[in-house]
Design a protein around this motif. Structure first.
Motif, PDB file in Angstrom:
ATOM      1  N   LYS A   2       0.852  -1.199   0.000  1.00 29.10           N
ATOM      2  CA  LYS A   2       0.000   0.000   0.000  1.00 29.10           C
ATOM      3  C   LYS A   2       0.885   1.246   0.000  1.00 29.10           C
ATOM      4  O   LYS A   2       1.801   1.371   0.813  1.00 29.10           O
ATOM      5  CB  LYS A   2      -0.887   0.018   1.242  1.00 29.10           C
ATOM      6  N   VAL A   3       0.589   2.123  -0.925  1.00 20.61           N
ATOM      7  CA  VAL A   3       1.393   3.335  -1.072  1.00 20.61           C
ATOM      8  C   VAL A   3       0.454   4.533  -1.134  1.00 20.61           C
ATOM      9  O   VAL A   3      -0.515   4.521  -1.893  1.00 20.61           O
ATOM     10  CB  VAL A   3       2.225   3.279  -2.382  1.00 20.61           C
ATOM     11  N   ASN A   4       0.726   5.506  -0.319  1.00 18.43           N
ATOM     12  CA  ASN A   4      -0.039   6.753  -0.407  1.00 18.43           C
ATOM     13  C   ASN A   4       0.794   7.801  -1.140  1.00 18.43           C
ATOM     14  O   ASN A   4       1.951   8.030  -0.792  1.00 18.43           O
ATOM     15  CB  ASN A   4      -0.388   7.298   0.979  1.00 18.43           C
ATOM     16  N   VAL A   5       0.190   8.403  -2.146  1.00 16.88           N
ATOM     17  CA  VAL A   5       0.860   9.494  -2.855  1.00 16.88           C
ATOM     18  C   VAL A   5       0.151  10.793  -2.475  1.00 16.88           C
ATOM     19  O   VAL A   5      -1.060  10.927  -2.666  1.00 16.88           O
ATOM     20  CB  VAL A   5       0.809   9.290  -4.384  1.00 16.88           C
ATOM     21  N   HIS A   6       0.909  11.679  -1.865  1.00 16.19           N
ATOM     22  CA  HIS A   6       0.366  12.975  -1.460  1.00 16.19           C
ATOM     23  C   HIS A   6       0.751  14.009  -2.518  1.00 16.19           C
ATOM     24  O   HIS A   6       1.936  14.211  -2.766  1.00 16.19           O
ATOM     25  CB  HIS A   6       0.931  13.409  -0.107  1.00 16.19           C
ATOM     26  N   VAL A   7      -0.235  14.605  -3.133  1.00 15.49           N
ATOM     27  CA  VAL A   7       0.023  15.604  -4.170  1.00 15.49           C
ATOM     28  C   VAL A   7      -0.397  16.966  -3.631  1.00 15.49           C
ATOM     29  O   VAL A   7      -1.511  17.112  -3.119  1.00 15.49           O
ATOM     30  CB  VAL A   7      -0.760  15.286  -5.462  1.00 15.49           C
ATOM     31  N   SER A   8       0.505  17.929  -3.719  1.00 19.64           N
ATOM     32  CA  SER A   8       0.167  19.266  -3.213  1.00 19.64           C
ATOM     33  C   SER A   8       0.720  20.321  -4.163  1.00 19.64           C
ATOM     34  O   SER A   8       1.660  20.054  -4.919  1.00 19.64           O
ATOM     35  CB  SER A   8       0.765  19.462  -1.817  1.00 19.64           C
ATOM     36  N   LEU A   9       0.142  21.484  -4.118  1.00 19.08           N
ATOM     37  CA  LEU A   9       0.639  22.579  -4.958  1.00 19.08           C
ATOM     38  C   LEU A   9       2.005  23.016  -4.467  1.00 19.08           C
ATOM     39  O   LEU A   9       2.279  23.026  -3.270  1.00 19.08           O
ATOM     40  CB  LEU A   9      -0.336  23.765  -4.910  1.00 19.08           C
ATOM     41  N   LYS A  10       2.871  23.377  -5.401  1.00 21.26           N
ATOM     42  CA  LYS A  10       4.186  23.887  -5.027  1.00 21.26           C
ATOM     43  C   LYS A  10       4.020  25.155  -4.207  1.00 21.26           C
ATOM     44  O   LYS A  10       3.067  25.924  -4.429  1.00 21.26           O
ATOM     45  CB  LYS A  10       4.987  24.218  -6.291  1.00 21.26           C
ATOM     46  N   SER A  11       4.957  25.360  -3.288  1.00 19.98           N
ATOM     47  CA  SER A  11       4.872  26.595  -2.513  1.00 19.98           C
ATOM     48  C   SER A  11       5.101  27.758  -3.479  1.00 19.98           C
ATOM     49  O   SER A  11       5.877  27.653  -4.420  1.00 19.98           O
ATOM     50  CB  SER A  11       5.916  26.608  -1.407  1.00 19.98           C
ATOM     51  N   GLY A  12       4.394  28.817  -3.282  1.00 18.58           N
ATOM     52  CA  GLY A  12       4.502  29.948  -4.189  1.00 18.58           C
ATOM     53  C   GLY A  12       3.398  29.942  -5.237  1.00 18.58           C
ATOM     54  O   GLY A  12       3.114  30.963  -5.840  1.00 18.58           O
ATOM     55  N   VAL A  13       2.778  28.756  -5.478  1.00 15.13           N
ATOM     56  CA  VAL A  13       1.644  28.700  -6.393  1.00 15.13           C
ATOM     57  C   VAL A  13       0.390  29.005  -5.585  1.00 15.13           C
ATOM     58  O   VAL A  13       0.127  28.350  -4.574  1.00 15.13           O
ATOM     59  CB  VAL A  13       1.514  27.307  -7.044  1.00 15.13           C
ATOM     60  N   LEU A  14      -0.350  30.002  -5.997  1.00 12.08           N
ATOM     61  CA  LEU A  14      -1.564  30.381  -5.272  1.00 12.08           C
ATOM     62  C   LEU A  14      -2.548  29.222  -5.233  1.00 12.08           C
ATOM     63  O   LEU A  14      -2.738  28.535  -6.223  1.00 12.08           O
ATOM     64  CB  LEU A  14      -2.235  31.565  -5.966  1.00 12.08           C
ATOM     65  N   ASP A  15      -3.155  28.999  -4.102  1.00  9.09           N
ATOM     66  CA  ASP A  15      -4.072  27.879  -3.918  1.00  9.09           C
ATOM     67  C   ASP A  15      -5.476  28.414  -3.605  1.00  9.09           C
ATOM     68  O   ASP A  15      -5.818  28.640  -2.445  1.00  9.09           O
ATOM     69  CB  ASP A  15      -3.545  27.012  -2.764  1.00  9.09           C
ATOM     70  N   TYR A  71       4.913  16.031  -5.228  1.00 15.15           N
ATOM     71  CA  TYR A  71       4.326  14.811  -4.693  1.00 15.15           C
ATOM     72  C   TYR A  71       5.257  14.200  -3.647  1.00 15.15           C
ATOM     73  O   TYR A  71       6.458  14.468  -3.647  1.00 15.15           O
ATOM     74  CB  TYR A  71       4.061  13.792  -5.815  1.00 15.15           C
ATOM     75  N   ARG A  72       4.657  13.433  -2.753  1.00 16.31           N
ATOM     76  CA  ARG A  72       5.431  12.719  -1.739  1.00 16.31           C
ATOM     77  C   ARG A  72       4.908  11.294  -1.692  1.00 16.31           C
ATOM     78  O   ARG A  72       3.689  11.083  -1.615  1.00 16.31           O
ATOM     79  CB  ARG A  72       5.264  13.414  -0.382  1.00 16.31           C
ATOM     80  N   ILE A  73       5.806  10.344  -1.799  1.00 13.50           N
ATOM     81  CA  ILE A  73       5.418   8.937  -1.802  1.00 13.50           C
ATOM     82  C   ILE A  73       5.616   8.376  -0.393  1.00 13.50           C
ATOM     83  O   ILE A  73       6.702   8.485   0.186  1.00 13.50           O
ATOM     84  CB  ILE A  73       6.266   8.143  -2.815  1.00 13.50           C
ATOM     85  N   GLU A  74       4.553   7.800   0.135  1.00 12.79           N
ATOM     86  CA  GLU A  74       4.615   7.247   1.494  1.00 12.79           C
ATOM     87  C   GLU A  74       4.192   5.778   1.446  1.00 12.79           C
ATOM     88  O   GLU A  74       3.049   5.472   1.066  1.00 12.79           O
ATOM     89  CB  GLU A  74       3.667   8.051   2.408  1.00 12.79           C
ATOM     90  N   LYS A  75       5.112   4.882   1.789  1.00 10.49           N
ATOM     91  CA  LYS A  75       4.768   3.453   1.823  1.00 10.49           C
ATOM     92  C   LYS A  75       4.136   3.154   3.172  1.00 10.49           C
ATOM     93  O   LYS A  75       4.744   3.406   4.214  1.00 10.49           O
ATOM     94  CB  LYS A  75       6.026   2.606   1.605  1.00 10.49           C
ATOM     95  N   VAL A  76       2.919   2.647   3.132  1.00  9.16           N
ATOM     96  CA  VAL A  76       2.192   2.484   4.397  1.00  9.16           C
ATOM     97  C   VAL A  76       2.021   1.012   4.772  1.00  9.16           C
ATOM     98  O   VAL A  76       1.356   0.689   5.746  1.00  9.16           O
ATOM     99  CB  VAL A  76       0.813   3.198   4.369  1.00  9.16           C
ATOM    100  N   GLY A  77       2.624   0.104   4.009  1.00 11.45           N
ATOM    101  CA  GLY A  77       2.556  -1.303   4.397  1.00 11.45           C
ATOM    102  C   GLY A  77       2.132  -2.218   3.268  1.00 11.45           C
ATOM    103  O   GLY A  77       1.813  -1.778   2.194  1.00 11.45           O
TER     104      GLY A  77
END
Lengths: 77, 225
Positions: A2-15, A71-77
């Motif tokens: 199981k892998v969680n991929v966290h996708v977020s806007l780059k800092s500096g990009v208006l959200d 993105y940040r890849i997090e292996k959760v098991g």
């Protein structure tokens, strides 16, 4: 695996979504919220032998738009 | 001469028919309709339009799924050979997702879906698409989108401006786009993406015909080529 991929806007990009959520939290009376950034969690269930390179490529080719997102890849098991 | 235009249809496209009607109204020749699952384009296409809508339900990000469909790989190859490609609205989002155009279209700064006529300033009058406008001219074209907020880093924006690749700017920015950008050309000038819908402004009965000159420019430009 199981892998969680966290996708977020780059800092500096208006959200705009984060800003609207921030505004709504303040409207509900929550004080002390300094900033809100909204992102996306994509939960993958992949074969155990999936390489880190393959996961990276999935993120770069499709799951995140590298122009605006990190993105940040997090292996959760 | 023969003029063969193709209009791509994805599941969720909803401006494909308008696009085909606009092309036929200007060129007098029906456009070939192309289904997204086709891995190869019909031979001899002179012009490809990627229409607006909500391809694949805009899942993940607007245009992201369509950008990875078989037909878009074929469109990208055609664009690299120099075939003119126009992407409108969702089509613009798809072209940025494929990497044919720089930047990205983010959620509108005001969060809301924006659907109204907007004044645009023509920023380039030398490309195949814009040759029948004059630089600085104001035209009125409708927008209808949720994700039209153009973003690129400053270096890219400087380059787009310096190289004359900003085809259209908003006179009144409806979505927060960087430097009021409404439409951009690629470096070669054969790919144009824009959020406003020129295919909805072809004849007076539609409330104006400011979009017609774009299709006329393409048709005439390719006819003399």
């Amino acid at each position: 695996m199981k892998v969680n991929v966290h996708v977020s806007l780059k800092s500096g990009v208006l959200d705009p979504q984060g800003r609207a959520i921030h505004h709504a939290l303040e409207g509900l009376g929550f004080s002390g919220v300094n900033d809100v950034r909204a992102g996306r969690l994509i939960a993958l269930d992949v074969a155990d032998d999936t390489s880190d390179e393959a996961l990276d490529e999935m993120c770069r080719k499709l799951l995140a738009n590298m122009v605006i997102e990190n993105y940040r890849i997090e292996k959760v098991g | 001469m023969a003029f063969t235009a193709g209009v791509i249809t994805f599941p969720g496209s909803n401006c494909d028919r308008d696009m085909a009607v606009a092309i036929e109204a200007v060129s007098g020749k029906p456009a070939t309709r192309i289904w997204h699952g086709d891995a190869a384009l019909p031979d001899g296409l002179d012009f490809i339009a990627v229409p607006g809508g909500f391809s694949y339900g805009d899942y993940l990000r607007s245009g992201a799924m369509a950008a990875n469909s078989p037909v878009m790989r074929a469109v990208a190859e055609a664009a690299e050979r120099g075939v003119p490609v126009l992407g409108v609205c969702n089509g613009f989002q798809i072209l940025t997702e494929t990497g044919l155009l720089p930047g990205a279209l983010m959620r509108n700064a005001g969060i809301h879906f924006v659907c109204r006529e907007v004044p645009l300033i023509v920023g380039n009058d030398t490309s195949l698409f814009t040759a029948k406008y004059s630089k600085g001219q104001e035209i009125v074209i409708p927008v209808a989108h949720h994700d039209g907020n153009y973003y690129a880093d400053d270096e890219t924006l400087d380059r787009l401006e310096g190289e004359g690749q900003v085809a259209f700017r908003y006179a009144e920015n409806p979505n927060g786009s960087a430097r009021d950008i409404a439409g951009v050309l690629n470096a070669k000038g054969n790919v144009l993406g824009m959020m406003p819908h020129p295919e909805r402004m072809i004849e007076a009965a539609q409330g104006g015909d400011d979009g017609r000159a774009l299709f006329e420019a393409v048709f005439e430009g390719l006819s003399v080529a």
